[in-house]
Design a protein around this motif. Structure first.
Motif, PDB file in Angstrom:
ATOM      1  N   LYS A  54       0.930  -1.368  -0.047  1.00 30.09           N
ATOM      2  CA  LYS A  54       0.033   0.058  -0.089  1.00 30.09           C
ATOM      3  C   LYS A  54       0.708   1.177  -0.204  1.00 30.09           C
ATOM      4  N   THR A  55       1.902   1.153   0.585  1.00 25.94           N
ATOM      5  CA  THR A  55       2.925   2.226   0.823  1.00 25.94           C
ATOM      6  C   THR A  55       3.473   2.543  -0.683  1.00 25.94           C
ATOM      7  N   LYS A  56       3.999   1.607  -1.176  1.00 24.79           N
ATOM      8  CA  LYS A  56       4.457   1.398  -2.566  1.00 24.79           C
ATOM      9  C   LYS A  56       3.494   2.033  -3.518  1.00 24.79           C
ATOM     10  N   LEU A  57       2.082   1.602  -3.285  1.00 27.12           N
ATOM     11  CA  LEU A  57       0.960   2.292  -4.391  1.00 27.12           C
ATOM     12  C   LEU A  57       0.842   3.365  -3.976  1.00 27.12           C
ATOM     13  N   ASP A  58       0.838   3.852  -2.881  1.00 23.93           N
ATOM     14  CA  ASP A  58       0.517   5.279  -2.273  1.00 23.93           C
ATOM     15  C   ASP A  58       1.744   6.105  -3.102  1.00 23.93           C
ATOM     16  N   GLU A  59       3.120   5.521  -2.794  1.00 23.77           N
ATOM     17  CA  GLU A  59       4.144   6.299  -3.610  1.00 23.77           C
ATOM     18  C   GLU A  59       4.035   6.437  -4.928  1.00 23.77           C
ATOM     19  N   GLN A  60       3.576   5.426  -5.793  1.00 24.22           N
ATOM     20  CA  GLN A  60       3.324   5.483  -7.046  1.00 24.22           C
ATOM     21  C   GLN A  60       2.205   6.417  -7.376  1.00 24.22           C
ATOM     22  N   GLU A  61       1.184   6.534  -6.775  1.00 24.76           N
ATOM     23  CA  GLU A  61      -0.002   7.459  -6.675  1.00 24.76           C
ATOM     24  C   GLU A  61       0.240   8.878  -6.606  1.00 24.76           C
ATOM     25  N   LYS A  62       1.037   8.890  -5.523  1.00 19.82           N
ATOM     26  CA  LYS A  62       1.688  10.450  -5.389  1.00 19.82           C
ATOM     27  C   LYS A  62       2.757  10.869  -6.207  1.00 19.82           C
ATOM     28  N   THR A  63       3.587   9.642  -7.061  1.00 13.53           N
ATOM     29  CA  THR A  63       4.254   9.991  -8.188  1.00 13.53           C
ATOM     30  C   THR A  63       3.538  10.355  -9.397  1.00 13.53           C
ATOM     31  N   HIS A  64       2.607   9.589  -9.574  1.00 18.62           N
ATOM     32  CA  HIS A  64       1.497   9.914 -10.598  1.00 18.62           C
ATOM     33  C   HIS A  64       0.880  11.265 -10.538  1.00 18.62           C
ATOM     34  N   GLU A  65       0.541  11.351  -9.300  1.00 17.13           N
ATOM     35  CA  GLU A  65      -0.179  12.849  -9.106  1.00 17.13           C
ATOM     36  C   GLU A  65       0.783  13.816  -9.416  1.00 17.13           C
ATOM     37  N   ASN A  66       2.194  13.826  -8.718  1.00 20.23           N
ATOM     38  CA  ASN A  66       3.066  14.725  -8.856  1.00 20.23           C
ATOM     39  C   ASN A  66       2.996  15.115 -10.489  1.00 20.23           C
ATOM     40  N   ARG A  67       3.409  13.842 -11.182  1.00 23.01           N
ATOM     41  CA  ARG A  67       3.569  14.096 -12.620  1.00 23.01           C
ATOM     42  C   ARG A  67       2.437  14.536 -13.220  1.00 23.01           C
ATOM     43  N   VAL A  68       1.050  14.355 -12.893  1.00 25.95           N
ATOM     44  CA  VAL A  68      -0.185  14.879 -13.402  1.00 25.95           C
ATOM     45  C   VAL A  68      -0.136  16.607 -13.167  1.00 25.95           C
ATOM     46  N   GLN A 102       2.671  18.191 -12.456  1.00 27.01           N
ATOM     47  CA  GLN A 102       3.586  19.047 -13.501  1.00 27.01           C
ATOM     48  C   GLN A 102       3.256  19.084 -14.746  1.00 27.01           C
ATOM     49  N   LEU A 103       2.390  18.018 -15.087  1.00 28.48           N
ATOM     50  CA  LEU A 103       1.948  18.136 -16.756  1.00 28.48           C
ATOM     51  C   LEU A 103       0.664  19.472 -16.602  1.00 28.48           C
ATOM     52  N   ASN A 104      -0.132  19.398 -15.808  1.00 32.32           N
ATOM     53  CA  ASN A 104      -1.147  20.323 -15.629  1.00 32.32           C
ATOM     54  C   ASN A 104      -0.462  21.506 -15.260  1.00 32.32           C
ATOM     55  N   ASP A 105       0.637  21.695 -14.476  1.00 37.41           N
ATOM     56  CA  ASP A 105       1.224  22.977 -14.409  1.00 37.41           C
ATOM     57  C   ASP A 105       1.850  23.524 -15.547  1.00 37.41           C
ATOM     58  N   SER A 106       2.512  22.610 -16.189  1.00 38.56           N
ATOM     59  CA  SER A 106       2.908  23.062 -17.776  1.00 38.56           C
ATOM     60  C   SER A 106       2.087  23.389 -18.544  1.00 38.56           C
ATOM     61  N   HIS A 107       0.869  22.654 -18.545  1.00 30.69           N
ATOM     62  CA  HIS A 107       0.055  23.192 -19.508  1.00 30.69           C
ATOM     63  C   HIS A 107      -0.730  24.396 -18.912  1.00 30.69           C
ATOM     64  N   PHE A 108      -0.847  24.470 -17.801  1.00 26.38           N
ATOM     65  CA  PHE A 108      -1.409  25.663 -17.429  1.00 26.38           C
ATOM     66  C   PHE A 108      -0.500  26.987 -17.620  1.00 26.38           C
ATOM     67  N   THR A 109       0.916  26.688 -17.399  1.00 27.39           N
ATOM     68  CA  THR A 109       1.735  27.639 -17.820  1.00 27.39           C
ATOM     69  C   THR A 109       1.740  28.026 -19.441  1.00 27.39           C
ATOM     70  N   THR A 110       1.573  26.832 -20.139  1.00 27.81           N
ATOM     71  CA  THR A 110       1.361  27.202 -21.534  1.00 27.81           C
ATOM     72  C   THR A 110       0.173  27.907 -22.003  1.00 27.81           C
ATOM     73  N   ILE A 111      -1.072  27.337 -21.285  1.00 28.55           N
ATOM     74  CA  ILE A 111      -2.332  28.056 -21.554  1.00 28.55           C
ATOM     75  C   ILE A 111      -2.079  29.557 -20.879  1.00 28.55           C
ATOM     76  N   GLN A 112      -1.599  29.829 -20.078  1.00 32.98           N
ATOM     77  CA  GLN A 112      -1.300  31.248 -19.625  1.00 32.98           C
ATOM     78  C   GLN A 112      -0.391  32.040 -20.454  1.00 32.98           C
ATOM     79  N   THR A 113       0.572  31.406 -20.897  1.00 35.01           N
ATOM     80  CA  THR A 113       1.424  32.220 -21.927  1.00 35.01           C
ATOM     81  C   THR A 113       0.612  32.297 -23.140  1.00 35.01           C
ATOM     82  N   ILE A 114      -0.122  31.461 -23.782  1.00 33.15           N
ATOM     83  CA  ILE A 114      -1.007  31.665 -24.999  1.00 33.15           C
ATOM     84  C   ILE A 114      -1.947  32.884 -24.587  1.00 33.15           C
TER      85      ILE A 114
END
Length: 440
Positions: free
Chosen positions: A239-253, A255-267
């Motif tokens: 469960k801890t590993k799964l939570d870590e993977q979920e946190k990693t996935h959430e962090n990745r998501v 980051q992607l959202n932040d990147s997209h948000f930054t791109t959208i803000q730039t646009i």
């Protein structure tokens, strides 16, 4: 050969489980007791002397009745604990600390009750859960006797150390087993805080009337069977590993959202700047359009004023020309009218002269014609008697003769003759044969 990382973790978990089992094995059930002490001055050392898990909370002083003398010359009363004393075996309440001189034998210190906070351990072994898993639970509670001398007297004479120990043993054992049996093995650790609050409330309800204050209740450890513990450890690790993977996935998501948000803000910022530039250009165009409109309006106003001035000048010139033309036309009309009047007067005079001449000639011819007509009438009457068939022929010949006469009048050269009035009307009727009626 050195163990890998997985084997090392497994070994560490086994060591931890063994430590917990040893700790639970070494934790013994506490027992609160009442002890005897030879002298009140030994109370402090006796309260601190804990062995075989026996915790002294009440000390009873041995008989201080002297064998040779009826009084004791000095009695030292310790400070700190509650001191209860009796006279002739009757409770007298609290005895203040200090030195008592001349202490008779019928006075005695009956009980010394500790004021310290007591830690009481109550482990429970082999408690079945709702899914019939045996677990060991270590419970620790802290209590004290007090807060005043009345509470201490109440505890000593109504409950006592032995019955308090029995009460704590039964209540804690019953509560722990009831708690464990109410949940499954995977929920036991989640109920520590709720159980502690419930146990604290239950113990205070049962012991407050005896002068006992339960300060805190805490489950120090819950130990499952070794195999189950290992499975739970693996499940927890997964469960801890799964939570870590979920946190990693959430962090990745994220980051992607932040990147997209930054791109959208730039646009959006670029679009906003483009919109601002377009609006600025639009404003410039509007200003230029208004300037052009103002210029065109000014030019049109100038042209309008110029055209109005030219039209006014032309109108005034036209009015002047009209007046001049009217004057000239009036003068020309007057001249023509005078000329026409002169010509008409002249023609009238000439016509009158010619008419008089023509009238005289016509009168002469009329007389000749009347004579001829009378002759012809006579001839006609004569012929009428002879032949009626010649009447029409005579009429025809007479009419042509009359027409020839009129023709000659009309073809006559020289002055023109104007004949008006009844004579002119008669001549016109004679010129139109259809309008004349003939009689037989």
């Amino acid at each position: 050969m050195y163990p890998n990382h997985t084997q090392t973790q497994t070994l560490q978990k086994d060591i931890h489980i063994n430590d917990l089992e040893i700790q639970h094995t070494n934790m013994s059930h506490s027992c609160v007791v009442q002890r005897k002490v030879s002298s009140p001055s030994n109370a402090a050392s006796e309260f601190s002397d804990v062995y075989d898990n026996e915790i002294p909370i009440v000390l009873v002083v041995g008989s201080n009745r002297p064998k040779l003398f009826p009084v004791s010359f000095m009695m030292s009363v310790p400070s700190g604990p509650f001191i209860l004393w009796q006279k002739w075996g009757k409770d007298q309440g609290n005895l203040t600390p200090g030195v008592r001189w001349i202490w008779p034998w019928y006075n005695r210190i009956s009980h010394i009750v500790t004021r310290a906070t007591i830690t009481y351990n109550a482990p429970a072994k082999d408690c079945p859960t709702a899914d019939n898993i045996m677990v060991n639970v270590d419970l620790s509670l802290t209590f004290r006797i007090g807060p005043d001398i009345d509470a201490a007297r109440n505890f000593v004479y109504r409950l006592g150390a032995g019955r308090l120990n029995d009460l704590l043993c039964s209540v804690t054992e019953e509560s722990i087993r009831g708690l464990v049996y109410s949940v499954t093995h995977d929920k036991v650790n989640d109920l520590r805080e709720d159980f502690a609050l419930g146990m604290l409330s239950t113990l205070n309800q049962k012991t407050a009337q005896y002068g006992i204050q339960i300060m805190n209740v805490k489950i120090t450890e819950v130990i499952l069977p070794r195999e189950l513990w290992q499975r739970l450890e693996r499940t927890t690790a997964f469960k801890t590993k799964l939570d870590e993977q979920e946190k990693t996935h959430e962090n990745r998501v994220k980051q992607l959202n932040d990147s997209h948000f930054t791109t959208i803000q730039t646009i959006e910022k670029e679009n906003a700047r483009a919109v601002q530039n377009i609006k600025a250009a639009q404003k410039r165009f509007e200003i230029q359009r208004r300037e052009n409109e103002d210029k065109a309006s000014g030019d049109a106003r100038v042209k309008e004023v110029t055209a109005a001035s030219n039209a006014d000048v032309a109108m005034r010139a036209a009015l002047g020309n009209e007046k001049a033309s009217m004057t000239m036309a009036r003068q020309s009309a007057e001249a023509i009218l005078k000329k026409v009047e002169v010509d008409c007067h002249k023609m009238k005079v000439d016509a009158q002269q010619k008419a008089r001449v023509d009238v005289k000639e016509s009168q002469a011819q009329l007389k000749v014609s009347e004579s001829n007509a009378e002759a012809m009438l006579a001839k006609a009457e004569a012929e009428e008697l002879g032949a009626k068939e010649l009447a029409e022929k005579r009429k025809y010949d007479l009419e042509w003769t009359r027409i020839d006469v009129l023709k000659k009048f009309a073809e006559k050269e020289g002055r023109k003759l104007f004949i008006t009035g009844s004579k002119g009307q008669g001549i016109m009727q004679d010129l139109v044969p259809a309008s004349k009626s003939f009689t037989t």
